[in-house]
Write an enzyme that holds these catalytic residues in place. Structure first.
Site, PDB file in Angstrom:
ATOM      1  N   ASP A   1       0.855  -1.188   0.000  1.00 42.95           N
ATOM      2  CA  ASP A   1       0.000   0.000   0.000  1.00 42.95           C
ATOM      3  C   ASP A   1       0.892   1.239   0.000  1.00 42.95           C
ATOM      4  O   ASP A   1       1.357   1.673   1.050  1.00 42.95           O
ATOM      5  CB  ASP A   1      -0.890   0.034   1.253  1.00 42.95           C
ATOM      6  CG  ASP A   1      -1.857  -1.136   1.320  1.00 42.95           C
ATOM      7  OD1 ASP A   1      -3.023  -0.958   0.925  1.00 42.95           O
ATOM      8  OD2 ASP A   1      -1.446  -2.211   1.789  1.00 42.95           O
TER       9      ASP A   1
ATOM     10  N   ARG B   1       4.324   2.613   2.762  1.00 43.96           N
ATOM     11  CA  ARG B   1       5.112   1.469   3.210  1.00 43.96           C
ATOM     12  C   ARG B   1       6.588   1.685   2.850  1.00 43.96           C
ATOM     13  O   ARG B   1       7.469   1.439   3.663  1.00 43.96           O
ATOM     14  CB  ARG B   1       4.603   0.176   2.560  1.00 43.96           C
ATOM     15  CG  ARG B   1       3.139  -0.130   2.845  1.00 43.96           C
ATOM     16  CD  ARG B   1       2.875  -0.465   4.291  1.00 43.96           C
ATOM     17  NE  ARG B   1       1.467  -0.785   4.497  1.00 43.96           N
ATOM     18  CZ  ARG B   1       0.598   0.002   5.104  1.00 43.96           C
ATOM     19  NH1 ARG B   1       0.979   1.182   5.584  1.00 43.96           N
ATOM     20  NH2 ARG B   1      -0.669  -0.354   5.243  1.00 43.96           N
TER      21      ARG B   1
ATOM     22  N   ARG C   1      -6.802  10.117   2.907  1.00 48.35           N
ATOM     23  CA  ARG C   1      -6.502   9.170   1.826  1.00 48.35           C
ATOM     24  C   ARG C   1      -7.397   9.425   0.614  1.00 48.35           C
ATOM     25  O   ARG C   1      -7.154   8.868  -0.453  1.00 48.35           O
ATOM     26  CB  ARG C   1      -6.697   7.735   2.318  1.00 48.35           C
ATOM     27  CG  ARG C   1      -5.843   7.385   3.519  1.00 48.35           C
ATOM     28  CD  ARG C   1      -6.295   6.088   4.164  1.00 48.35           C
ATOM     29  NE  ARG C   1      -6.060   4.940   3.316  1.00 48.35           N
ATOM     30  CZ  ARG C   1      -6.550   3.724   3.555  1.00 48.35           C
ATOM     31  NH1 ARG C   1      -7.325   3.523   4.626  1.00 48.35           N
ATOM     32  NH2 ARG C   1      -6.281   2.725   2.747  1.00 48.35           N
TER      33      ARG C   1
ATOM     34  N   LYS D   1      -9.545   1.541  -4.818  1.00 49.15           N
ATOM     35  CA  LYS D   1     -10.191   0.960  -3.641  1.00 49.15           C
ATOM     36  C   LYS D   1     -10.995   2.034  -2.901  1.00 49.15           C
ATOM     37  O   LYS D   1     -10.731   3.232  -3.088  1.00 49.15           O
ATOM     38  CB  LYS D   1      -9.131   0.335  -2.716  1.00 49.15           C
ATOM     39  CG  LYS D   1      -8.056   1.304  -2.191  1.00 49.15           C
ATOM     40  CD  LYS D   1      -6.953   0.570  -1.469  1.00 49.15           C
ATOM     41  CE  LYS D   1      -5.974   1.532  -0.815  1.00 49.15           C
ATOM     42  NZ  LYS D   1      -4.825   0.853  -0.207  1.00 49.15           N
ATOM     43  N   HIS D   2     -12.042   1.660  -2.134  1.00 50.16           N
ATOM     44  CA  HIS D   2     -12.477   0.325  -1.741  1.00 50.16           C
ATOM     45  C   HIS D   2     -13.907   0.155  -2.234  1.00 50.16           C
ATOM     46  O   HIS D   2     -14.814   0.800  -1.718  1.00 50.16           O
ATOM     47  CB  HIS D   2     -12.445   0.174  -0.226  1.00 50.16           C
ATOM     48  CG  HIS D   2     -11.128   0.552   0.393  1.00 50.16           C
ATOM     49  ND1 HIS D   2     -10.735   1.864   0.608  1.00 50.16           N
ATOM     50  CD2 HIS D   2     -10.117  -0.227   0.847  1.00 50.16           C
ATOM     51  CE1 HIS D   2      -9.536   1.878   1.183  1.00 50.16           C
ATOM     52  NE2 HIS D   2      -9.132   0.625   1.342  1.00 50.16           N
TER      53      HIS D   2
ATOM     54  N   HIS E   1     -11.288  -2.566   9.688  1.00 48.25           N
ATOM     55  CA  HIS E   1     -10.293  -3.408  10.333  1.00 48.25           C
ATOM     56  C   HIS E   1     -10.839  -3.964  11.651  1.00 48.25           C
ATOM     57  O   HIS E   1     -10.420  -5.029  12.103  1.00 48.25           O
ATOM     58  CB  HIS E   1      -9.018  -2.608  10.644  1.00 48.25           C
ATOM     59  CG  HIS E   1      -8.237  -2.206   9.440  1.00 48.25           C
ATOM     60  ND1 HIS E   1      -8.496  -1.051   8.746  1.00 48.25           N
ATOM     61  CD2 HIS E   1      -7.192  -2.797   8.802  1.00 48.25           C
ATOM     62  CE1 HIS E   1      -7.646  -0.938   7.748  1.00 48.25           C
ATOM     63  NE2 HIS E   1      -6.850  -1.985   7.750  1.00 48.25           N
TER      64      HIS E   1
ATOM     65  N   ASP F   1      -9.805  -6.720   0.033  1.00 50.93           N
ATOM     66  CA  ASP F   1      -9.089  -6.118   1.146  1.00 50.93           C
ATOM     67  C   ASP F   1      -8.673  -7.278   2.058  1.00 50.93           C
ATOM     68  O   ASP F   1      -9.134  -8.417   1.894  1.00 50.93           O
ATOM     69  CB  ASP F   1      -9.990  -5.116   1.875  1.00 50.93           C
ATOM     70  CG  ASP F   1      -9.193  -4.011   2.567  1.00 50.93           C
ATOM     71  OD1 ASP F   1      -7.981  -4.187   2.764  1.00 50.93           O
ATOM     72  OD2 ASP F   1      -9.793  -2.986   2.923  1.00 50.93           O
TER      73      ASP F   1
END
Length: 498
Positions: free
Chosen positions: A88, A96, A158, A188-189, A201, A273
């Site tokens: 990501d 990352r 984001r 996404k998403h 999450h 995901d």
């Protein structure tokens, strides 16, 4: 159980697991934990690639530097050159590749505020060049959710914005820019996570709106991504009752097949995901069952999650094999998914340009600064950074102005554990610059900032998603539209501190 070798290979061709996430210290998606063993590919990971595994998703704990990442990806490519290696890398707050220092690029909220589609394309092209050089060929970005919920805990900065047309236009630019480098984009998403006020999450968020609202607000950016040739689209672990009933979209054939495939005409790879997330695993009764349900619904590439080892992968393989043998999962559906993933891998092997624009992200972030009031006369301030949390998607990535302040004094404090008087005493006759993320969301941070603004020369730098809250009496209020390293540098420069 004994699995037919041909069936096992097909199943492996649908899996995108990770490695290195399971340690006694727990999972570290972003920074904060560096396990030397996770920086190289374990033998079993290389062996699975040789057996046909689609690829791996890497996380912060796998990455020490771009150079080290290039060595890691070379290990995996030695087993099969077209292996899919993903992560990501959204720029901005979710990074990352740069999780140890913060991203040198502003994120989507800043790009949306700037409104320059050419710039968005160039930023994503630069991100793609960075990833390509490190051996990554599938970027789980961009986020194309329309962030209509101001206090959305997982999307926020984001997103390109709260206006559908704006998000759709930047989506196309991002997809074209990123894929011009040979790195596949993943919008996404789907079908849209921007209206949620909880994190998938941790649970199963619900977007309880009419189909008309979905079609007018959430879906257009995805249709635009398809039109722009996006190679993959990621499912959302959200419940949309009008389409999915009580199940998450990841398990909904109506969403993935009828809407995305048949109506939108998407022919690329549908990526889930992470199936370990509560929005999927809890709804299915485990990651293994989530894998079967998502394949049946129309997914092609199963992102398992960050907390994965060989034992879990083998359990997922066994569950899928059992579903095929029982007739629950048609072999043709599994074959279709594997073929799509193979086609994506083949596309990444083409020749692509490698031009890089140096310092592009810093110049872009400077264009995303919005100041209400005046920062004139803010000399030699006391900079106070308020401790703030982070989402699981972000991880504990460095943020703020500290890297860019030179000799300016900064302290980091928990708003609940300090007082207005203590900060004013520390500052003396100097102005105070409060730096925070979503300051209005926590009462201690909000109260402290309001008290300072009312009694002392104070500038507020808000590095989260913009809100209507403003502390009365503040000399200036600055929005950076993100908290990346580039955003921090831009804020410090705007205050003439860098």
């Amino acid at each position: 159980m004994t699995i037919d070798p041909g069936l096992r290979r097909l199943i492996l061709q649908t899996l995108l697991p990770s490695f290195g996430g399971r340690t006694e210290s727990g999972v570290g998606i972003g920074a904060g934990r560096l396990d030397a063993e996770a920086l190289t590919a374990p033998r079993w990971a290389v062996d699975l690639v040789s057996e046909g595994l689609a690829g791996f998703c890497l996380f912060g704990y796998n990455i020490e530097s771009p150079e080290q990442l290039a060595r890691l990806t070379s290990q995996l490519r030695a087993a099969r050159p077209d292996v899919l290696i993903s992560l990501d890398e959204e720029g901005g707050d979710v990074t990352r590749l740069y999780h140890r220092s913060g991203s040198p690029y502003p994120g989507n909220a800043a790009l949306g505020f700037i409104g320059d589609y050419s710039l968005t394309s160039r930023i994503y092209q630069a991100i793609g060049q960075d990833l390509r050089a490190a051996g990554v060929n599938l970027n789980l970005a961009p986020t194309v959710d329309v962030n209509v919920a101001t206090d959305n805990p997982v999307i926020g900065t984001r997103s390109f914005g709260a206006a559908t047309t704006q998000v759709a236009a930047h989506t196309a630019a991002a997809v074209v820019g990123l894929q011009s480098t040979g790195v596949a984009a993943c919008a996404k998403h789907f079908p849209g996570h921007g209206a949620t006020v909880s994190d998938s999450h941790l649970g199963l968020p619900t977007v309880d709106v009419s189909e008309q609202v979905l079609r007018e607000r959430e879906l257009p950016p995805f249709a635009t991504a398809v039109a722009a040739g996006v190679k993959s689209i990621m499912t959302a672990h959200i419940r949309v009752p009008v389409l999915t009933g009580d199940l998450p979209a990841t398990f909904s054939r109506r969403v993935l097949h009828d809407l995305l495939r048949a109506e939108f005409g998407f022919t690329g790879v549908i990526v889930t995901d992470a199936l370990e997330m509560a929005g999927a695993a809890q709804a299915a009764g485990g990651i293994e069952r989530a894998a079967v349900l998502s394949l049946n619904a129309g997914s092609d590439l199963l992102c398992i999650g960050a907390d994965v080892d060989l034992d879990l992968i083998e359990r997922v393989v066994a569950e899928i094999a059992t579903a095929v043998e029982r007739g629950e999962l048609p072999l043709a559906r599994l074959t279709e998914a594997a073929e799509r993933n193979s086609q994506l891998a083949a596309w990444t092997q083409g020749a692509f340009p490698t031009e890089i624009e140096p310092d592009l992200g810093y110049a872009a972030a400077a264009r995303a600064i919005r100041v209400e009031g005046s920062v004139e006369g803010v000399e030699n301030p006391l900079v106070v950074q308020l401790v703030a949390g982070y989402s699981i998607a972000e991880g504990p990535v460095p943020w703020g102005l500290a890297q860019h302040l030179g000799g300016t004094e900064q302290l980091t404090t928990d708003a609940a554990e300090t007082s207005t008087g203590a900060l004013i005493a520390k500052a003396g006759d100097r102005p105070i610059v409060i730096v925070g993320r979503h300051i209005h969301r926590t009462e201690p941070a909000r109260r402290l900032t309001e008290a300072l603004a009312a009694t002392h020369p104070t500038v507020v730098v808000e590095m989260g998603w913009p809100a209507e809250w403003r502390p009365a009496g503040a000399k200036a209020f600055m929005n950076t539209f993100g908290a990346s390293r580039a955003n921090g540098h831009a804020a410090a420069a705007a205050l003439r501190l860098a």
